[in-house]
Design an enzyme around this catalytic site. Structure first.
Site, PDB file in Angstrom:
ATOM      1  N   VAL A  29       4.652   6.257   2.044  1.00 26.24           N
ATOM      2  CA  VAL A  29       3.609   7.291   0.870  1.00 26.24           C
ATOM      3  C   VAL A  29       3.784   6.286  -0.498  1.00 26.24           C
ATOM      4  O   VAL A  29       4.775   6.468  -0.475  1.00 26.24           O
ATOM      5  CB  VAL A  29       4.143   8.390   1.093  1.00 26.24           C
ATOM      6  CG1 VAL A  29       4.057   8.439   0.015  1.00 26.24           C
ATOM      7  CG2 VAL A  29       4.000   8.447   2.386  1.00 26.24           C
ATOM      8  N   PRO A  30       2.812   5.208  -1.145  1.00 25.91           N
ATOM      9  CA  PRO A  30       3.448   4.333  -1.542  1.00 25.91           C
ATOM     10  C   PRO A  30       3.337   4.516  -3.239  1.00 25.91           C
ATOM     11  O   PRO A  30       2.464   4.314  -3.655  1.00 25.91           O
ATOM     12  CB  PRO A  30       2.053   3.360  -1.157  1.00 25.91           C
ATOM     13  CG  PRO A  30       0.585   4.376  -0.878  1.00 25.91           C
ATOM     14  CD  PRO A  30       1.678   5.195   0.240  1.00 25.91           C
ATOM     15  N   CYS A  31       4.515   5.902  -3.881  1.00 31.89           N
ATOM     16  CA  CYS A  31       4.603   5.925  -4.300  1.00 31.89           C
ATOM     17  C   CYS A  31       5.022   4.864  -5.467  1.00 31.89           C
ATOM     18  O   CYS A  31       4.677   4.447  -6.880  1.00 31.89           O
ATOM     19  CB  CYS A  31       5.853   6.383  -4.755  1.00 31.89           C
ATOM     20  SG  CYS A  31       7.487   5.825  -4.052  1.00 31.89           S
ATOM     21  N   HIS A  32       4.844   3.289  -5.079  1.00 30.75           N
ATOM     22  CA  HIS A  32       5.596   1.789  -5.707  1.00 30.75           C
ATOM     23  C   HIS A  32       4.485   1.541  -6.728  1.00 30.75           C
ATOM     24  O   HIS A  32       3.877   0.786  -7.237  1.00 30.75           O
ATOM     25  CB  HIS A  32       6.017   1.406  -4.774  1.00 30.75           C
ATOM     26  CG  HIS A  32       5.307   0.641  -3.937  1.00 30.75           C
ATOM     27  ND1 HIS A  32       4.864   1.870  -2.822  1.00 30.75           N
ATOM     28  CD2 HIS A  32       4.851  -0.542  -3.411  1.00 30.75           C
ATOM     29  CE1 HIS A  32       4.109   0.747  -1.874  1.00 30.75           C
ATOM     30  NE2 HIS A  32       4.061   0.042  -2.152  1.00 30.75           N
TER      31      HIS A  32
END
Length: 183
Positions: free
Chosen positions: A140-143
């Site tokens: 879950v690409p919060c980056h």
């Protein structure tokens, strides 16, 4: 939350060691181990997210997770993990996390962009708070979310790690485009 216990394991990756938690054969947490807090810190994070679940060390290796950090298999492994996630959050948080899944590999957006995307343009701070509560690093690409100013210093597992992941994704995305052009 009466879903049972969490089997966890630690894996070494190109971005540092991660703790992976699984509940009922579904990934419920991926947390980087930091120098500051070590493995115990990662275990505390998953325990806080799932306080009624018992943590059990697992020795089973995950080829999907290993592939997540392999150049050639990154995208397909991330997609496979996305299909087997279990998350817990408010409806607003889940909406934000779903919006994160729509960000293309190698691309970035802003907190403001996510707020607009979910139809809540004035909820930028709430979006930031939801992103900070993401329990599934990289998948879950919060980056992929940066500040409007273009800086990426607000990543709970460190700005250097965030930069490394983004650089890897950009390089990987270019490789994928290049291979598609050759086909």
């Amino acid at each position: 939350e009466a879903l049972g216990g969490i089997d966890y394991e630690f894996h070494e990756t190109r971005f540092g060691e991660v703790l992976v938690g699984r509940m009922q054969e579904r990934t419920c947490g991926i947390h980087f181990v930091t120098e500051q807090h070590g493995r115990e810190g990662a275990l505390r994070e998953i325990s806080r997210a799932w306080p009624k679940s018992t943590l059990r060390a697992s020795l089973r290796a995950s080829s999907t997770l290993t592939n997540l950090f392999n150049d050639d298999l990154y995208s397909s492994a991330a997609q496979k993990l996305c299909n087997r996630l279990i998350v817990k959050g408010t409806p607003f948080q889940v909406k934000v996390w779903r919006a994160l899944l729509q960000i293309e590999e190698g691309a970035v957006t802003t907190y403001d962009g996510i707020a607009h995307n979910i139809g809540k343009p004035r909820a930028v701070r709430a979006v930031g708070s939801a992103i900070a509560r993401n329990q599934i690093a990289v998948v879950v690409p919060c980056h992929r979310v940066i500040r409007k100013s273009g800086t990426n210093e607000s990543y709970r597992w460190g700005s250097a790690r965030k930069k490394a992941i983004l650089d890897f994704e950009r390089r990987n995305a270019r490789i994928m485009v290049s291979r598609e052009a050759q086909a």
